[in-house]
Design a protein around this motif. Sequence first.
Motif, PDB file in Angstrom:
ATOM      1  N   ALA A 283       0.826  -1.205   0.000  1.00 39.73           N
ATOM      2  CA  ALA A 283       0.000   0.000   0.000  1.00 39.73           C
ATOM      3  C   ALA A 283       0.864   1.261   0.000  1.00 39.73           C
ATOM      4  N   LEU A 284       1.966   1.231   0.755  1.00 39.72           N
ATOM      5  CA  LEU A 284       2.883   2.374   0.779  1.00 39.72           C
ATOM      6  C   LEU A 284       3.542   2.572  -0.583  1.00 39.72           C
ATOM      7  N   TYR A 285       3.847   1.450  -1.258  1.00 36.74           N
ATOM      8  CA  TYR A 285       4.425   1.538  -2.593  1.00 36.74           C
ATOM      9  C   TYR A 285       3.426   2.162  -3.569  1.00 36.74           C
ATOM     10  N   VAL A 286       2.166   1.718  -3.503  1.00 35.04           N
ATOM     11  CA  VAL A 286       1.124   2.287  -4.368  1.00 35.04           C
ATOM     12  C   VAL A 286       0.970   3.781  -4.083  1.00 35.04           C
ATOM     13  N   PHE A 287       1.038   4.138  -2.797  1.00 38.59           N
ATOM     14  CA  PHE A 287       0.956   5.549  -2.417  1.00 38.59           C
ATOM     15  C   PHE A 287       2.098   6.343  -3.049  1.00 38.59           C
ATOM     16  N   SER A 288       3.295   5.761  -3.071  1.00 37.01           N
ATOM     17  CA  SER A 288       4.442   6.444  -3.674  1.00 37.01           C
ATOM     18  C   SER A 288       4.271   6.601  -5.181  1.00 37.01           C
ATOM     19  N   LEU A 289       3.504   5.694  -5.806  1.00 34.23           N
ATOM     20  CA  LEU A 289       3.212   5.815  -7.233  1.00 34.23           C
ATOM     21  C   LEU A 289       2.224   6.950  -7.492  1.00 34.23           C
ATOM     22  N   VAL A 290       1.191   6.987  -6.658  1.00 34.65           N
ATOM     23  CA  VAL A 290       0.115   7.964  -6.850  1.00 34.65           C
ATOM     24  C   VAL A 290       0.552   9.366  -6.471  1.00 34.65           C
TER      25      VAL A 290
ATOM     26  N   PHE B 148       7.737  13.542  -3.113  1.00 32.68           N
ATOM     27  CA  PHE B 148       9.139  13.192  -2.913  1.00 32.68           C
ATOM     28  C   PHE B 148      10.026  14.003  -3.844  1.00 32.68           C
ATOM     29  N   LYS B 149      11.057  14.580  -3.285  1.00 30.37           N
ATOM     30  CA  LYS B 149      12.023  15.311  -4.105  1.00 30.37           C
ATOM     31  C   LYS B 149      12.924  14.341  -4.847  1.00 30.37           C
ATOM     32  N   ILE B 150      13.229  13.212  -4.212  1.00 27.29           N
ATOM     33  CA  ILE B 150      14.046  12.179  -4.837  1.00 27.29           C
ATOM     34  C   ILE B 150      13.218  11.460  -5.896  1.00 27.29           C
ATOM     35  N   SER B 151      13.889  10.845  -6.855  1.00 24.18           N
ATOM     36  CA  SER B 151      13.204  10.086  -7.900  1.00 24.18           C
ATOM     37  C   SER B 151      12.239   9.077  -7.282  1.00 24.18           C
ATOM     38  N   ASP B 152      11.050   8.933  -7.887  1.00 24.42           N
ATOM     39  CA  ASP B 152      10.024   8.073  -7.285  1.00 24.42           C
ATOM     40  C   ASP B 152      10.471   6.618  -7.146  1.00 24.42           C
ATOM     41  N   SER B 153      11.334   6.153  -8.043  1.00 21.16           N
ATOM     42  CA  SER B 153      11.793   4.764  -7.945  1.00 21.16           C
ATOM     43  C   SER B 153      12.871   4.583  -6.874  1.00 21.16           C
ATOM     44  N   ARG B 154      13.362   5.715  -6.321  1.00 22.91           N
ATOM     45  CA  ARG B 154      14.432   5.644  -5.336  1.00 22.91           C
ATOM     46  C   ARG B 154      13.979   5.996  -3.920  1.00 22.91           C
ATOM     47  N   ASN B 155      12.745   6.465  -3.761  1.00 24.83           N
ATOM     48  CA  ASN B 155      12.311   6.811  -2.410  1.00 24.83           C
ATOM     49  C   ASN B 155      12.192   5.547  -1.565  1.00 24.83           C
TER      50      ASN B 155
ATOM     51  N   LEU C 132       9.964   4.258   0.243  1.00 26.58           N
ATOM     52  CA  LEU C 132       8.737   3.459   0.173  1.00 26.58           C
ATOM     53  C   LEU C 132       8.832   2.457  -0.967  1.00 26.58           C
ATOM     54  N   SER C 133       9.377   2.899  -2.105  1.00 21.14           N
ATOM     55  CA  SER C 133       9.598   1.983  -3.223  1.00 21.14           C
ATOM     56  C   SER C 133      10.642   0.937  -2.857  1.00 21.14           C
ATOM     57  N   CYS C 134      11.719   1.396  -2.227  1.00 20.48           N
ATOM     58  CA  CYS C 134      12.803   0.481  -1.853  1.00 20.48           C
ATOM     59  C   CYS C 134      12.347  -0.520  -0.801  1.00 20.48           C
ATOM     60  N   LEU C 135      11.491  -0.073   0.127  1.00 18.61           N
ATOM     61  CA  LEU C 135      10.969  -0.977   1.160  1.00 18.61           C
ATOM     62  C   LEU C 135      10.177  -2.119   0.524  1.00 18.61           C
TER      63      LEU C 135
ATOM     64  N   ASN D 133       3.236   3.765 -15.646  1.00 22.14           N
ATOM     65  CA  ASN D 133       4.131   4.501 -14.754  1.00 22.14           C
ATOM     66  C   ASN D 133       5.529   3.891 -14.794  1.00 22.14           C
ATOM     67  N   ARG D 134       6.544   4.728 -14.970  1.00 18.43           N
ATOM     68  CA  ARG D 134       7.907   4.229 -15.112  1.00 18.43           C
ATOM     69  C   ARG D 134       8.363   3.457 -13.874  1.00 18.43           C
ATOM     70  N   ASN D 135       8.007   3.952 -12.713  1.00 19.30           N
ATOM     71  CA  ASN D 135       8.361   3.285 -11.464  1.00 19.30           C
ATOM     72  C   ASN D 135       7.765   1.879 -11.421  1.00 19.30           C
ATOM     73  N   LEU D 136       6.498   1.769 -11.820  1.00 26.18           N
ATOM     74  CA  LEU D 136       5.825   0.467 -11.840  1.00 26.18           C
ATOM     75  C   LEU D 136       6.512  -0.475 -12.820  1.00 26.18           C
ATOM     76  N   VAL D 137       6.870   0.038 -13.998  1.00 28.03           N
ATOM     77  CA  VAL D 137       7.561  -0.776 -15.006  1.00 28.03           C
ATOM     78  C   VAL D 137       8.903  -1.266 -14.463  1.00 28.03           C
ATOM     79  N   PHE D 138       9.664  -0.370 -13.808  1.00 27.64           N
ATOM     80  CA  PHE D 138      10.951  -0.742 -13.238  1.00 27.64           C
ATOM     81  C   PHE D 138      10.811  -1.898 -12.263  1.00 27.64           C
ATOM     82  N   HIS D 139       9.812  -1.827 -11.409  1.00 24.98           N
ATOM     83  CA  HIS D 139       9.651  -2.866 -10.380  1.00 24.98           C
ATOM     84  C   HIS D 139       9.201  -4.196 -10.984  1.00 24.98           C
ATOM     85  N   ILE D 140       8.245  -4.129 -11.891  1.00 28.51           N
ATOM     86  CA  ILE D 140       7.786  -5.373 -12.530  1.00 28.51           C
ATOM     87  C   ILE D 140       8.930  -6.004 -13.319  1.00 28.51           C
ATOM     88  N   LEU D 141       9.654  -5.180 -14.080  1.00 23.98           N
ATOM     89  CA  LEU D 141      10.771  -5.684 -14.876  1.00 23.98           C
ATOM     90  C   LEU D 141      11.866  -6.244 -13.972  1.00 23.98           C
ATOM     91  N   GLY D 142      12.147  -5.547 -12.878  1.00 24.29           N
ATOM     92  CA  GLY D 142      13.172  -6.014 -11.939  1.00 24.29           C
ATOM     93  C   GLY D 142      12.836  -7.369 -11.352  1.00 24.29           C
TER      94      GLY D 142
END
Length: 218
Positions: free
Chosen positions: A53-60, A65-72, A74-77, A124-133
């Motif tokens: 849920a926190l990851y989805v929140f970081s997407l929405v 976040f000032k940092i890139s969305d894929s690097r915050n 919440l995404s890393c967690l 969403n690029r962040n979503l693509v990165f995670h699925i691809l990863g």
Amino acid sequence: ILGLDGYFNYLGNNYYIIGEWFLGAAILLYILYPFILYLYKHIPNVFVVISFALYVFSLVRSDLFKISDSRNLLSCLFCFVMGMMFVEHRDFFEVESHRKSAIFIYAISFLVSVILIFIPLPLNRNLVFHILGICLFFCLFFIGGSIAQHNILYKIVAGIGSITYATFLLHHQIIFKITEIYNPIEVIPNLLLELVVIIEVLIASKCVMLFFEWLISI
């Protein structure tokens, strides 16, 4: 010295020279690891849902976040928790113990990886990165299991694996220095340059590891 300069480089120039941004993210997550592990052990299902849920929140709300969305964090967690789940249920992905389900997962992972790499999708690029990863991880896990059954290939991969930390630290700087001198845009010269870079990175990494092994032995 603390390994956090790469992660906080978005705030402005600092002493970032080697390594990757995710070294800082990993350090921060491992500082939180006792708390993360406690939640994972005591309320596993709830904690997985919360991390998702926190990851989805970081997407929405990536604008927060000032940092890139894929690097915050919440995404890393979310990635961190996915890794914990994989380790706990690793047997399920072993071809030897769950052949049909494992092969199905690897086939789907390969197909999704090919689609995401070669077909631009309006996602969403962040979503693509995670699925691809995640999909590439499953593919590499399958390949790694296959390599382990071949003695020569295993020795080659194990040899490269023994210098990966030095490679992780050095490769960007070597790439920067080489491309400052020569940076072709044509396909063939570019591929040849990549081969040269790989060879130089491996040689430099081995030299660094040998140097530190010598220091330790003194």
